[in-house]
Structures are given as structure tokens and as C-alpha cells.
Design a protein around this motif. Structure first.
Motif, PDB file in Angstrom:
ATOM      1  N   SER A  72       0.989  -1.377  -0.097  1.00 18.81           N
ATOM      2  CA  SER A  72      -0.098  -0.073   0.128  1.00 18.81           C
ATOM      3  C   SER A  72       0.788   1.387   0.185  1.00 18.81           C
ATOM      4  O   SER A  72       0.283   2.345   0.052  1.00 18.81           O
ATOM      5  N   GLY A  73       2.032   1.114  -0.058  1.00 15.78           N
ATOM      6  CA  GLY A  73       3.141   2.284  -0.433  1.00 15.78           C
ATOM      7  C   GLY A  73       3.174   2.960  -1.681  1.00 15.78           C
ATOM      8  O   GLY A  73       2.355   2.416  -2.556  1.00 15.78           O
ATOM      9  N   GLY A  74       4.207   3.713  -1.684  1.00 16.97           N
ATOM     10  CA  GLY A  74       4.219   4.315  -3.286  1.00 16.97           C
ATOM     11  C   GLY A  74       5.172   3.925  -4.052  1.00 16.97           C
ATOM     12  O   GLY A  74       5.120   4.283  -5.092  1.00 16.97           O
ATOM     13  N   ALA A  75       6.022   3.067  -3.791  1.00 18.40           N
ATOM     14  CA  ALA A  75       6.840   2.439  -4.469  1.00 18.40           C
ATOM     15  C   ALA A  75       6.138   1.471  -5.575  1.00 18.40           C
ATOM     16  O   ALA A  75       4.890   1.216  -5.442  1.00 18.40           O
ATOM     17  N   GLU A  76       7.058   1.388  -6.752  1.00 19.25           N
ATOM     18  CA  GLU A  76       6.302   0.463  -7.757  1.00 19.25           C
ATOM     19  C   GLU A  76       6.304  -0.955  -7.619  1.00 19.25           C
ATOM     20  O   GLU A  76       7.664  -1.421  -7.779  1.00 19.25           O
ATOM     21  N   VAL A  77       5.590  -1.458  -6.693  1.00 20.72           N
ATOM     22  CA  VAL A  77       5.654  -3.004  -6.580  1.00 20.72           C
ATOM     23  C   VAL A  77       4.387  -3.687  -7.236  1.00 20.72           C
ATOM     24  O   VAL A  77       3.307  -2.925  -7.139  1.00 20.72           O
ATOM     25  N   PRO A  78       4.596  -4.791  -7.816  1.00 27.21           N
ATOM     26  CA  PRO A  78       3.358  -5.427  -8.560  1.00 27.21           C
ATOM     27  C   PRO A  78       2.322  -5.678  -7.565  1.00 27.21           C
ATOM     28  O   PRO A  78       2.513  -6.009  -6.149  1.00 27.21           O
ATOM     29  N   PRO A  79       1.030  -5.959  -7.861  1.00 27.34           N
ATOM     30  CA  PRO A  79      -0.001  -6.542  -6.788  1.00 27.34           C
ATOM     31  C   PRO A  79       0.494  -7.975  -6.458  1.00 27.34           C
ATOM     32  O   PRO A  79       1.009  -8.629  -7.184  1.00 27.34           O
ATOM     33  N   ASN A  80      -0.213  -8.049  -5.493  1.00 27.74           N
ATOM     34  CA  ASN A  80      -0.277  -9.544  -4.936  1.00 27.74           C
ATOM     35  C   ASN A  80       1.243 -10.131  -4.626  1.00 27.74           C
ATOM     36  O   ASN A  80       1.295 -10.968  -4.959  1.00 27.74           O
ATOM     37  N   VAL A  81       2.045  -8.995  -3.942  1.00 27.34           N
ATOM     38  CA  VAL A  81       3.251  -9.392  -3.699  1.00 27.34           C
ATOM     39  C   VAL A  81       3.502 -10.371  -2.609  1.00 27.34           C
ATOM     40  O   VAL A  81       4.511 -10.818  -2.308  1.00 27.34           O
ATOM     41  N   VAL A  82       2.578 -10.504  -1.746  1.00 30.83           N
ATOM     42  CA  VAL A  82       2.662 -11.427  -0.416  1.00 30.83           C
ATOM     43  C   VAL A  82       1.621 -12.423  -0.410  1.00 30.83           C
ATOM     44  O   VAL A  82       0.533 -11.810  -0.883  1.00 30.83           O
ATOM     45  N   TRP A  83       1.740 -13.520   0.104  1.00 35.11           N
ATOM     46  CA  TRP A  83       0.801 -14.730  -0.192  1.00 35.11           C
ATOM     47  C   TRP A  83       1.095 -15.468   1.185  1.00 35.11           C
ATOM     48  O   TRP A  83       1.877 -15.413   2.249  1.00 35.11           O
ATOM     49  N   THR A  84      -0.051 -16.029   1.562  1.00 29.77           N
ATOM     50  CA  THR A  84      -0.131 -16.957   2.725  1.00 29.77           C
ATOM     51  C   THR A  84      -0.874 -18.211   2.147  1.00 29.77           C
ATOM     52  O   THR A  84      -2.081 -18.394   1.319  1.00 29.77           O
ATOM     53  N   TYR A  85      -0.673 -19.461   2.900  1.00 33.89           N
ATOM     54  CA  TYR A  85      -1.809 -20.465   2.773  1.00 33.89           C
ATOM     55  C   TYR A  85      -2.514 -20.997   3.981  1.00 33.89           C
ATOM     56  O   TYR A  85      -1.730 -21.447   4.956  1.00 33.89           O
ATOM     57  N   PRO A  86      -3.657 -20.232   4.312  1.00 36.35           N
ATOM     58  CA  PRO A  86      -4.442 -20.754   5.405  1.00 36.35           C
ATOM     59  C   PRO A  86      -4.467 -21.918   5.936  1.00 36.35           C
ATOM     60  O   PRO A  86      -4.618 -22.421   6.943  1.00 36.35           O
ATOM     61  N   ARG A  87      -4.819 -22.990   4.705  1.00 36.25           N
ATOM     62  CA  ARG A  87      -5.013 -24.361   5.093  1.00 36.25           C
ATOM     63  C   ARG A  87      -4.157 -24.988   4.165  1.00 36.25           C
ATOM     64  O   ARG A  87      -4.491 -25.677   3.025  1.00 36.25           O
ATOM     65  N   PRO A  88      -2.812 -25.102   4.147  1.00 34.43           N
ATOM     66  CA  PRO A  88      -1.827 -25.922   3.338  1.00 34.43           C
ATOM     67  C   PRO A  88      -1.947 -27.370   3.559  1.00 34.43           C
ATOM     68  O   PRO A  88      -2.667 -27.953   4.256  1.00 34.43           O
ATOM     69  N   LEU A  89      -1.561 -28.063   2.250  1.00 31.11           N
ATOM     70  CA  LEU A  89      -1.752 -29.448   2.412  1.00 31.11           C
ATOM     71  C   LEU A  89      -0.761 -30.210   3.301  1.00 31.11           C
ATOM     72  O   LEU A  89       0.127 -29.302   3.862  1.00 31.11           O
ATOM     73  N   PRO A  90      -1.205 -31.193   4.016  1.00 30.15           N
ATOM     74  CA  PRO A  90      -0.233 -31.833   5.116  1.00 30.15           C
ATOM     75  C   PRO A  90       1.061 -31.867   4.935  1.00 30.15           C
ATOM     76  O   PRO A  90       1.899 -31.537   5.826  1.00 30.15           O
ATOM     77  N   ALA A  91       1.493 -32.113   3.680  1.00 28.73           N
ATOM     78  CA  ALA A  91       3.013 -32.322   3.446  1.00 28.73           C
ATOM     79  C   ALA A  91       3.911 -30.916   3.747  1.00 28.73           C
ATOM     80  O   ALA A  91       5.204 -30.797   4.026  1.00 28.73           O
ATOM     81  N   VAL A  92       3.143 -29.669   3.775  1.00 32.03           N
ATOM     82  CA  VAL A  92       3.887 -28.519   3.928  1.00 32.03           C
ATOM     83  C   VAL A  92       2.999 -27.828   5.239  1.00 32.03           C
ATOM     84  O   VAL A  92       2.927 -26.501   4.866  1.00 32.03           O
ATOM     85  N   GLY A  93       2.454 -28.511   6.130  1.00 29.10           N
ATOM     86  CA  GLY A  93       1.672 -27.755   7.132  1.00 29.10           C
ATOM     87  C   GLY A  93       2.478 -26.835   7.908  1.00 29.10           C
ATOM     88  O   GLY A  93       1.789 -25.998   8.595  1.00 29.10           O
ATOM     89  N   ALA A  94       3.844 -26.951   7.794  1.00 30.38           N
ATOM     90  CA  ALA A  94       4.618 -25.960   8.708  1.00 30.38           C
ATOM     91  C   ALA A  94       4.685 -24.312   8.041  1.00 30.38           C
ATOM     92  O   ALA A  94       4.852 -23.636   8.619  1.00 30.38           O
ATOM     93  N   ILE A  95       3.806 -24.357   6.857  1.00 30.55           N
ATOM     94  CA  ILE A  95       3.895 -23.050   6.265  1.00 30.55           C
ATOM     95  C   ILE A  95       2.142 -22.324   6.760  1.00 30.55           C
ATOM     96  O   ILE A  95       2.155 -21.169   6.437  1.00 30.55           O
TER      97      ILE A  95
END
Length: 280
Positions: free
Chosen positions: A211-234
Motif C-alpha cells: 500500500s506504499g508508493g513504490a512501484e511494486v506489483p500487486p499481490n506481492v505477499v501470500w499465505t496458505y491458510p490451510r496448506p496441504l499436510p506435506a507443507v503444514g509448517a507454512i
């Protein structure tokens, strides 16, 4: 005594298809109708397409659900000329299946994945686990490992994340992604979006934009609220596109990698779902 090969049992056709026998029990459904059920499907890689598809012997497919396509496409699926419309669960799905022109695969039928192209079969299972987007490549890995590395993330000179407890995600063909606890991210500098992507290895991701003023592409940060079991640590941790931000690990600033995302980050466009095993 069973002898297991030490190398991939890969075959190549004159048309440029690469294929090999699979070992997983695979079922594909349209609504509540099981269209294909096979213990040993074939994995097929098309030229310049890094993710595989499944192909099935005709006798493992409910052929009474298939009709010769009324409007077959051209120039798709490595020169395939025989396409089928699928009628299942009261719904017509055009060009949902096809046969490859290769002699090696002439007795097999492949299907589109609805979650990938918007038509075809909409539920897929390997053994008893539902899978999404495309088959998981048995020769690729995704490992999520807890770490104590010191990771910082900067955007236009502003530190937006600082942690000593990241989870590092190593995925074949992609740069290492650094997943950071929310408490260590300046999430107040970002705004949530309605963008989402699906990954057959990790699950469904939600996104934020800077939300700042720099030229950054949209959707630059993500999360997995319900990851698959093999990567549950994220689960619920936040990751940034290395291609668009400055990441420092244990005092060493990382070079921004060149990937399928790079052209989009340079142009400030929404980052795409990549033609690789995963979305991020």
C-alpha cells in the motif's frame, strides 16, 4: 524378487511427448460421476509444458460418457486431432478429453482439469487424497523446513519483515521462499486482495498488495491458510516474491532471481500462476 529401476522409465515419442508409467491409483470425476478409475495411469509431458497430465487406457474410461467433439480445437495438445465432449452429471463439457497422435499412446485418453483450464473433470484423487490443478510430478520435491536464519525483507528501503524463525520452502525449479510469522511482518503496510491461486503441492493461497508508493506489483505477499499436510509448517505464514522485494538472509542480500514472474514484476502487473509445479 522385485527389481526397481534406478533411473526414470521415460519414453519419448517422435511428436515430442515424454511419458512414463505411473504407480498411483487415480480417479477423475465430473460432479458425482466417476469418469475414470485406474491403478496405473500414464503420466504425459507435452513439449514446452513443464507439468504432466494423466492418460488412461480406453477400457479404464467410461466411454459411454464421451461424444465426438462438435467443435474440436486446433493446434492444441501436440497435434491431437481426436477430441471428445463429455456428458456427465447432466452437464456438457466440450473438448474435455482427447487422444494423442503418438502411436505409443494411441490406446489412451487424456482429460482436461477444470481447475486449470475451466473445463473437463472437476475432482481428482490420488489414492484417497484429493489433488488440484494438475498431477503432482513424482520427480519434483517441495520441502518446508523450520529455520533460525535471520531474514529481513525490504521494499523501497522500508523493512517490512524481520524474523529469526522463518520456514524455508524448497521447491524444485523455484527460488527458496521465506515464510515469515505474521507477528514479524509489517502487515499494516499491505492490504488484502481477492486474488487467489491453487497449487497441487501446497493448497490455495490468499494475497496482499503493498500500500506504499513504490512501484511494486500487486499481490506481492501470500499465505496458505490451510496448506496441504506435506507443507503444514507454512500455515498462516507470509511469503514475498523474491523477484519484487529485497531479501537479506544472515546479513547477505540475495540477488533478485529471474523466473517466470520476473517480467511481471518489472512491468508492475499482477503476478501470474506459473507454468511450474506451483503457484508461488
Amino acid at each position: 524378487m522385485t527389481t526397481f529401476p534406478t533411473a526414470r522409465n521415460v519414453r519419448t515419442t517422435p511428436e515430442g511427448l515424454v511419458w512414463e508409467p505411473g504407480e498411483r491409483w487415480v480417479r477423475g470425476r465430473k460432479g458425482e460421476v466417476t469418469v475414470v478409475d485406474r491403478r496405473h495411469p500414464v503420466l504425459v509431458w507435452e513439449p514446452d509444458v513443464p507439468v504432466p497430465l494423466y492418460a488412461f487406457p480406453r477400457d479404464e474410461v467410461c466411454q459411454d460418457l464421451l461424444r465426438p467433439a462438435k467443435n474440436p480445437p486446433t493446434g492444441t495438445h501436440t497435434g491431437s486431432r481426436i477430441f471428445y465432449d463429455l456428458v456427465a452429471d447432466g452437464e456438457l463439457s466440450e473438448n474435455a478429453a482427447w487422444t494423442f497422435p503418438a502411436d505409443d499412446l494411441s490406446g489412451h485418453i487424456a482429460f482436461e482439469w477444470f481447475s486449470r483450464v475451466g473445463r473437463g473433470l472437476d475432482r481428482w484423487y490420488e489414492e484417497e487424497e484429493e489433488i488440484f490443478i494438475h498431477p503432482r510430478d513424482p520427480h519434483k520435491r517441495v520441502d518446508a523446513l523450520a529455520s533460525s536464519r535471520h531474514v529481513t525483507v525490504e521494499i523501497d528501503g522500508t523493512v517490512v519483515a524481520d524474523t529469526h524463525r522463518p520456514v524455508l520452502l524448497f521447491e524444485t525449479g523455484l527460488p527458496t521462499r521465506y515464510y515469515i510469522p505474521r507477528e514479524d511482518v509489517r502487515l499494516d503496510l499491505f492490504k488484502p486482495t481477492d486474488h487467489s491461486t491453487g497449487c497441487p503441492y501446497k493448497g490455495t493461497a490468499a494475497y496482499w498488495s503493498w500500500s506504499g508508493g513504490a512501484e511494486v506489483p500487486p499481490n506481492v505477499v501470500w499465505t496458505y491458510p490451510r496448506p496441504l499436510p506435506a507443507v503444514g509448517a507454512i500455515r498462516d505464514l507470509l511469503a514475498f516474491y523474491n523477484e519484487a522485494v529485497d531479501i537479506t538472509v544472515d546479513g547477505d542480500r540475495l540477488d533478485r532471481p529471474t523466473t517466470v514472474f520476473s517480467a511481471h514484476t518489472a512491468a508492475g502487473r499482477t503476478l501470474p500462476r506459473p507454468p511450474t509445479p506451483s503457484a508461488s
